[in-house]
Write an enzyme that holds these catalytic residues in place. Structure first.
Site, short mmCIF file in Angstrom:
data_model
loop_
_atom_site.label_atom_id
_atom_site.label_comp_id
_atom_site.label_asym_id
_atom_site.label_seq_id
_atom_site.Cartn_x
_atom_site.Cartn_y
_atom_site.Cartn_z
N GLU A 1 -18.36 -3.33 2.40
CA GLU A 1 -18.17 -4.29 3.49
C GLU A 1 -18.07 -3.54 4.82
O GLU A 1 -17.50 -2.45 4.88
CB GLU A 1 -16.89 -5.10 3.26
CG GLU A 1 -17.00 -6.06 2.09
CD GLU A 1 -15.80 -6.98 1.97
OE1 GLU A 1 -14.95 -7.03 2.88
OE2 GLU A 1 -15.71 -7.66 0.93
N ASP B 1 -15.75 -7.90 -5.79
CA ASP B 1 -14.30 -7.74 -5.86
C ASP B 1 -13.61 -9.11 -5.81
O ASP B 1 -12.38 -9.20 -5.96
CB ASP B 1 -13.78 -6.78 -4.78
CG ASP B 1 -14.08 -7.25 -3.37
OD1 ASP B 1 -14.78 -8.27 -3.21
OD2 ASP B 1 -13.59 -6.61 -2.42
N SER B 2 -14.39 -10.18 -5.64
CA SER B 2 -13.86 -11.54 -5.81
C SER B 2 -13.25 -11.69 -7.20
O SER B 2 -12.47 -12.61 -7.44
CB SER B 2 -14.96 -12.57 -5.58
OG SER B 2 -16.08 -12.27 -6.39
N GLU C 1 -22.31 -13.15 5.22
CA GLU C 1 -21.36 -14.16 4.73
C GLU C 1 -20.82 -14.99 5.88
O GLU C 1 -20.33 -14.47 6.89
CB GLU C 1 -20.20 -13.48 3.97
CG GLU C 1 -19.18 -14.49 3.47
CD GLU C 1 -18.28 -13.98 2.35
OE1 GLU C 1 -18.52 -12.89 1.80
OE2 GLU C 1 -17.33 -14.73 2.03
O1 KIV Z 1 -16.93 -10.26 -3.98
C1 KIV Z 1 -17.93 -11.02 -4.02
O2 KIV Z 1 -18.10 -11.80 -4.96
C2 KIV Z 1 -18.88 -10.96 -2.91
C3 KIV Z 1 -19.95 -11.99 -2.84
C4 KIV Z 1 -19.41 -13.34 -2.69
C5 KIV Z 1 -20.98 -11.69 -1.82
O3 KIV Z 1 -18.79 -10.09 -2.11
#
Ligand code: KIV
Length: 281
Positions: A120, A49-50, A186
């Site tokens: 998460e 979701d990044s 993380e």
């Molecule tokens: O959203 C993301 O890209 C992530 C990774 C950085 C682990 O959760």
């Protein structure tokens, strides 16, 4: 590769079985061309979701929707043959009830062809992980700094220092016992990442969690130097593609203004002309 020459995709049990052996290589991807680049080198490709911050310019991951994740996951799926495709469940799509988590995870899998989802949260989400895995949805967990909880943490700080280590340890144990096939750690200190990795039976995938983990993941745009000036300590930039792209765009702008582009080789004449290696134009 199978006897018939078909590439066999990596499965969640394959990942689970890699505990303690060769480190797992994982990267994010949000588009088909990037998926094609990373697929052959990675065990896991994550549509994180990044994507909201990296591609859509959002200030956090909180406003990423399930529809956005589905659109990007479909694009990534088209570029993949070998790696395990995991897709993030966005904020608000799984926390309300077990039924909501199942409905949205099942939709994500059915519409995108991904083989697993990532959630998460630690102990508080363990019951959801148990519910999903019992119903055919493999889950990758994510503990330590969980960016969807940025407002609870008050920022993107390292988690699990000092006495707080016990909380992260309990989270990792809870998701492992609930049936997750792997867990992202993380931004946690190295001694804690080492302790968790040594004690839980599923692979730990670190991001800012040291080489003690069973594997590593990075946001691909970060390691390629494509996400502006974002230079956190845990990211190694393998190339400066952003700088190279900026120089190329500046050169193009100059060429256009000076009428150096398009040049003769980019221009169509009256008669079709065969160009080496290409069809007549
Ligand atoms: O959203 C993301 O890209 C992530 C990774 C950085 C682990 O959760």
């Amino acid at each position: 590769m199978s006897a018939a020459g078909v590439v066999k995709a990596i499965t969640p049990p394959n990942i689970r079985a890699r505990k303690g052996s060769t480190p797992l290589v994982c990267l994010t991807a949000y588009t088909t061309p990037v998926a094609r680049l990373v697929d052959g080198h990675c065990d896991i490709v994550l549509v994180g979701d990044s994507v909201g911050m990296v591609l859509h310019g959002l200030p956090s991951t909180l406003s990423v929707t399930l529809d956005m994740m589905i659109m990007h996951a479909k694009a990534v799926r088209r570029g993949m043959e070998r790696a395990l495709l995991v897709v993030d469940m966005p904020f608000g799509s799984y926390e309300e009830s077990l039924e909501q988590a199942f409905r949205n995870s099942a939709r994500l899998m059915a519409e995108t062809g991904c083989a697993a989802v990532k959630l998460e949260g630690g102990a508080t989400i363990a019951e959801t992980i148990r519910f999903l895995t019992a119903r055919g949805i493999p889950v990758m967990a994510h503990v330590g700094l969980t960016p969807q909880a940025v407002n609870v943490f008050g920022g993107y700080r390292v988690q699990g220092r000092g006495e707080d280590a016990e909380r992260i340890w309990r989270d990792a144990l809870a998701v492992s016992e609930a049936g997750a096939f792997s867990v992202v750690l993380e931004k946690v200190p190295e001694p804690l990442a080492r302790r968790i990795t040594e004690k839980i039976p599923i692979p730990t995938i670190g991001i800012g969690a040291s080489a003690a983990c069973d594997g590593q993941i990075l946001v691909v745009d970060d390691m390629l130097g494509l996400f502006g000036d974002f230079r956190p300590k845990f990211v190694k930039r393998y190339v400066e593609l952003g700088e190279a792209a900026s120089a190329a765009i500046e050169a193009y702008a100059c060429d256009v203004k000076e009428r150096r582009f398009p040049a003769a080789e980019h221009v169509f004449g009256d008669e079709p002309k065969a160009i080496k290696g290409r069809e007549a134009t």
